[in-house]
Design an enzyme around this catalytic site. Structure first.
Site, PDB file in Angstrom:
ATOM      1  N   GLU A  91      33.370 -30.994   6.206  1.00 19.55           N
ATOM      2  CA  GLU A  91      33.994 -29.897   6.925  1.00 19.55           C
ATOM      3  C   GLU A  91      33.380 -29.724   8.309  1.00 19.55           C
ATOM      4  O   GLU A  91      32.202 -30.016   8.522  1.00 19.55           O
ATOM      5  CB  GLU A  91      33.798 -28.582   6.160  1.00 19.55           C
ATOM      6  CG  GLU A  91      34.390 -28.584   4.770  1.00 19.55           C
ATOM      7  CD  GLU A  91      34.014 -27.336   3.980  1.00 19.55           C
ATOM      8  OE1 GLU A  91      34.506 -27.193   2.861  1.00 19.55           O
ATOM      9  OE2 GLU A  91      33.212 -26.514   4.487  1.00 19.55           O
ATOM     10  N   CYS A 109      30.692 -25.991  14.511  1.00 23.16           N
ATOM     11  CA  CYS A 109      29.705 -26.117  13.446  1.00 23.16           C
ATOM     12  C   CYS A 109      29.849 -27.508  12.837  1.00 23.16           C
ATOM     13  O   CYS A 109      30.915 -27.857  12.304  1.00 23.16           O
ATOM     14  CB  CYS A 109      29.963 -25.022  12.403  1.00 23.16           C
ATOM     15  SG  CYS A 109      28.693 -24.897  11.150  1.00 23.16           S
ATOM     16  N   CYS A 116      25.003 -31.569  -0.190  1.00 19.26           N
ATOM     17  CA  CYS A 116      23.660 -31.130   0.216  1.00 19.26           C
ATOM     18  C   CYS A 116      22.738 -31.154  -0.993  1.00 19.26           C
ATOM     19  O   CYS A 116      23.148 -30.791  -2.106  1.00 19.26           O
ATOM     20  CB  CYS A 116      23.716 -29.715   0.796  1.00 19.26           C
ATOM     21  SG  CYS A 116      22.120 -29.126   1.421  1.00 19.26           S
ATOM     22  N   CYS A 120      20.727 -24.323  -2.408  1.00 19.98           N
ATOM     23  CA  CYS A 120      20.571 -22.880  -2.184  1.00 19.98           C
ATOM     24  C   CYS A 120      21.613 -22.130  -3.017  1.00 19.98           C
ATOM     25  O   CYS A 120      22.788 -22.501  -3.043  1.00 19.98           O
ATOM     26  CB  CYS A 120      20.718 -22.557  -0.701  1.00 19.98           C
ATOM     27  SG  CYS A 120      19.440 -23.314   0.331  1.00 19.98           S
ATOM     28  N   CYS A 123      25.128 -20.801  -1.503  1.00 16.84           N
ATOM     29  CA  CYS A 123      25.893 -21.716  -0.659  1.00 16.84           C
ATOM     30  C   CYS A 123      26.836 -22.582  -1.479  1.00 16.84           C
ATOM     31  O   CYS A 123      26.412 -23.228  -2.453  1.00 16.84           O
ATOM     32  CB  CYS A 123      24.927 -22.600   0.135  1.00 16.84           C
ATOM     33  SG  CYS A 123      25.730 -23.836   1.170  1.00 16.84           S
ATOM     34  N   CYS A 342      30.530 -22.391   4.564  1.00 14.60           N
ATOM     35  CA  CYS A 342      30.181 -23.791   4.368  1.00 14.60           C
ATOM     36  C   CYS A 342      30.522 -24.267   2.957  1.00 14.60           C
ATOM     37  O   CYS A 342      30.082 -23.695   1.969  1.00 14.60           O
ATOM     38  CB  CYS A 342      28.688 -23.971   4.635  1.00 14.60           C
ATOM     39  SG  CYS A 342      28.139 -25.669   4.458  1.00 14.60           S
TER      40      CYS A 342
END
Length: 359
Positions: A91, A109, A116, A120, A123, A342
């Site tokens: 994205e 961004c 990832c 976290c 997220c 995100c």
């Protein structure tokens, strides 16, 4: 076939001189066609000889990411789901803002990884897990897509003004490709972005932080989100493997330019990190460095484990920081009517594909 977008200018020059037998100036011409004129094929490079164009077409290709989906918010925020050459989805987001003269400037961004590894808990990307690192060409290809969408073809009056490595992935865990991207971004014969227009956002990766400090190619933002080691370990378990005290000690010696400050990103989670007690700890922490705070108000979805903070707690938190000489700005949420956070657009698309596929 070589992906020519995945070559820095020195790499392109070396390849064209040693492998194709071309003079050095020819590589600069090709480089300018790729990044300034946004050429999508070699045939349009009219100041390059036909013979050279044919050689390039035989041995290389220009791989722009494919636009798989676009969502545009009422506030102008635009999110792209991009498909890379191997089918991987990432994205990128365009965030418009009005400048003092009334013109619209846009911040992009950028993603640096597919998925990832940081995990976290707040997220969407963190729930997907890590697939792979993105190449320099894939990272910078996001900018070409954005500039093409914006009709941004006048370098003297750019619409796309600022870049933030704050999309999918942890940039400093893809250090080699991010550093190559930063070097290419700073090239005045290419995209020509000043370091003050580029921000790299990180959870805090020890080795990568030092290299970013040494290079001076971008400003730094730190995804903090918790003022104590205990709370950070709860909501950012992998980032917290580098103890908060060690991170802050490293930031105290981080190399800053004269007017540069470290930006701390702090996501306000209702009832978790948004109380005066946390504000007090935060003052103690960030006053150790030359920095400022971006306060981000959490915008939950129906399935999230966290809640949004109340307006009363948001304002009290902000006031406490200002009262104790900490610059704190509540960052306006953009794109709330689309999947702008995100990882949300990719997650939604994968759910749609899963629902549509036969069992």
């Amino acid at each position: 076939m070589k992906d020519i977008l995945n070559m820095t200018l020195p790499e392109l020059t070396r390849w064209m001189t040693e492998e194709l037998g071309e003079p050095r100036f020819r590589a600069v011409q090709v480089w300018q066609w790729l990044w300034q004129r946004m050429a999508r094929d070699f045939e349009c490079m009219t100041n390059v000889s036909k013979k050279t164009r044919a050689l390039l077409a035989e041995q290389a290709e220009i791989r722009w990411p494919e636009v798989a989906k676009v969502e545009k918010s009422r506030d102008g925020t635009t999110k792209f789901l991009l498909r890379l050459a191997d089918g991987a989805l990432v994205e990128t987001v365009l965030i418009p803002s009005e400048s003092r003269d009334g013109s619209i400037r846009t911040t992009q961004c950028l993603s640096s990884q597919v998925g990832c590894a940081m995990g976290c808990t707040f997220c969407s990307t963190g729930t997907m897990g890590f697939e792979r690192n993105m190449s320099m060409g894939e990272i910078l290809g996001q900018i070409l897509v954005a500039r093409d969408y914006l009709g941004d073809r006048r370098p003297e009056y750019p619409v796309l003004r600022n870049l933030v490595f704050m999309g999918m992935g942890e940039p400093l865990l893809n250090l080699r490709e991010v550093m190559r991207a930063l070097e290419s971004l700073n090239s005045d014969t290419g995209l020509n972005f000043s370091p003050r227009r580029i921000t790299v956002s990180t959870c805090g990766i020890e080795k990568g932080l030092k290299e970013l400090s040494d290079c001076g190619l971008a400003y730094l933002a730190v995804s903090l989100h918790a003022p104590t080691q205990e709370l950070r370990a709860r909501i950012m378990p992998k980032a917290a493997r580098w103890p908060l005290e060690g991170l802050m000690t490293a930031l105290e010696s981080y190399s800053l330019k004269a007017r540069e400050r470290i930006t701390f990103e702090y996501l306000l989670l209702g009832g978790v990190n948004d109380g005066i007690e946390q504000a007090r700890e935060l003052v103690r922490l960030v006053s150790r460095v030359k920095g400022k705070l971006n306060l981000i108000v959490y915008n939950p979805s129906a399935t999230d484990i966290y809640a949004a903070p109340t307006e009363e707690r948001i304002l009290a938190f902000e006031k406490y920081l200002w009262d104790h000489n900490i610059t704190a700005i509540i960052r306006k949420s953009k794109g709330q009517d689309i999947n702008a956070a995100c990882g949300q657009l990719k997650a939604a698309s994968e759910r749609e594909m899963s629902a549509a596929s036969p069992e």
